[in-house]
Design a protein around this motif. Structure first.
Motif, PDB file in Angstrom:
ATOM      1  N   ILE A 100      -0.830   3.045   4.563  1.00  0.00           N
ATOM      2  CA  ILE A 100      -2.077   3.699   4.979  1.00  0.00           C
ATOM      3  C   ILE A 100      -3.183   2.657   5.132  1.00  0.00           C
ATOM      4  O   ILE A 100      -3.989   2.722   6.068  1.00  0.00           O
ATOM      5  N   TYR A 101      -3.230   1.678   4.230  1.00  0.00           N
ATOM      6  CA  TYR A 101      -4.212   0.601   4.377  1.00  0.00           C
ATOM      7  C   TYR A 101      -3.988  -0.182   5.665  1.00  0.00           C
ATOM      8  O   TYR A 101      -4.946  -0.542   6.353  1.00  0.00           O
ATOM      9  N   LYS A 102      -2.736  -0.455   6.023  1.00  0.00           N
ATOM     10  CA  LYS A 102      -2.458  -1.179   7.276  1.00  0.00           C
ATOM     11  C   LYS A 102      -3.013  -0.396   8.464  1.00  0.00           C
ATOM     12  O   LYS A 102      -3.637  -0.966   9.351  1.00  0.00           O
ATOM     13  N   MET A 103      -2.783   0.915   8.461  1.00  0.00           N
ATOM     14  CA  MET A 103      -3.333   1.769   9.526  1.00  0.00           C
ATOM     15  C   MET A 103      -4.853   1.747   9.502  1.00  0.00           C
ATOM     16  O   MET A 103      -5.501   1.719  10.540  1.00  0.00           O
ATOM     17  N   GLY A 104      -5.418   1.774   8.306  1.00  0.00           N
ATOM     18  CA  GLY A 104      -6.857   1.894   8.138  1.00  0.00           C
ATOM     19  C   GLY A 104      -7.664   0.710   8.613  1.00  0.00           C
ATOM     20  O   GLY A 104      -8.844   0.858   8.943  1.00  0.00           O
ATOM     21  N   LEU A 105      -7.056  -0.480   8.654  1.00  0.00           N
ATOM     22  CA  LEU A 105      -7.792  -1.674   9.094  1.00  0.00           C
ATOM     23  C   LEU A 105      -8.438  -1.476  10.461  1.00  0.00           C
ATOM     24  O   LEU A 105      -9.518  -1.992  10.718  1.00  0.00           O
TER      25      LEU A 105
END
Length: 160
Positions: A100-105
């Motif tokens: 989710i963090y990877k998507m959130g960047l």
């Protein structure tokens, strides 16, 4: 504003087997202070790591499983859907996990990262923060003490 909030080791470790690998009471207090009253976006595994929903926050869970149900939360199937649901919140928080963090960047305007000073064995990692896209705008270091087994630094990033 969309803020990613996380605690990660110097090797970007987030956790192992669905749990954090450290206990930092001051970081938990900061997380609570910043996220209370807001929407928090997370993946299914992060949701399942909670004993119960966090009070006074709207939980948005991203999962590919169309049949997934979560009492006390709203289930969505993409970051875009989560952000559309939270569009009226002045600060929505992305709280993990690693995917989710990877998507959130791509969507975040800010990162509130607690950098835990140590390297840890983990199976979930925070993504690298690209220097050309993000600027460190604040930091505050806390030493190891009788309540914290590790020193840590609060780092605030803003998208350039």
């Amino acid at each position: 504003m969309i803020t990613m909030i996380a605690a990660a080791g110097e090797n970007n470790a987030l956790g192992k087997d669905g749990d954090l690998v450290w206990h930092l009471p001051d970081d938990f207090k900061r997380f609570k202070k910043l996220t209370t009253g807001h929407h928090i976006i997370m993946g299914r595994k992060t949701w399942e790591s909670f004993p119960r929903p966090l009070p006074n926050r709207t939980h948005l869970i991203i999962t590919r499983n169309r049949d997934f149900k979560a009492e006390g939360a709203i289930v969505v199937h993409s970051m875009e859907d989560a952000l559309a649901y939270a569009k009226d919140d002045e600060n929505t928080f992305i709280i993990g996990g690693g995917e989710i963090y990877k998507m959130g960047l791509d969507y975040a305007s800010h990162i509130e990262l607690t950098r835990v000073h140590g390297t840890f064995e983990a199976d979930a990692f925070f993504p690298e923060i690209p220097d050309d896209t993000w600027e460190l705008v604040g930091s505050e270091t806390h030493d190891k003490d009788d309540r914290h087994n590790y020193a840590f630094t609060y780092e605030t990033y803003r998208k350039r």
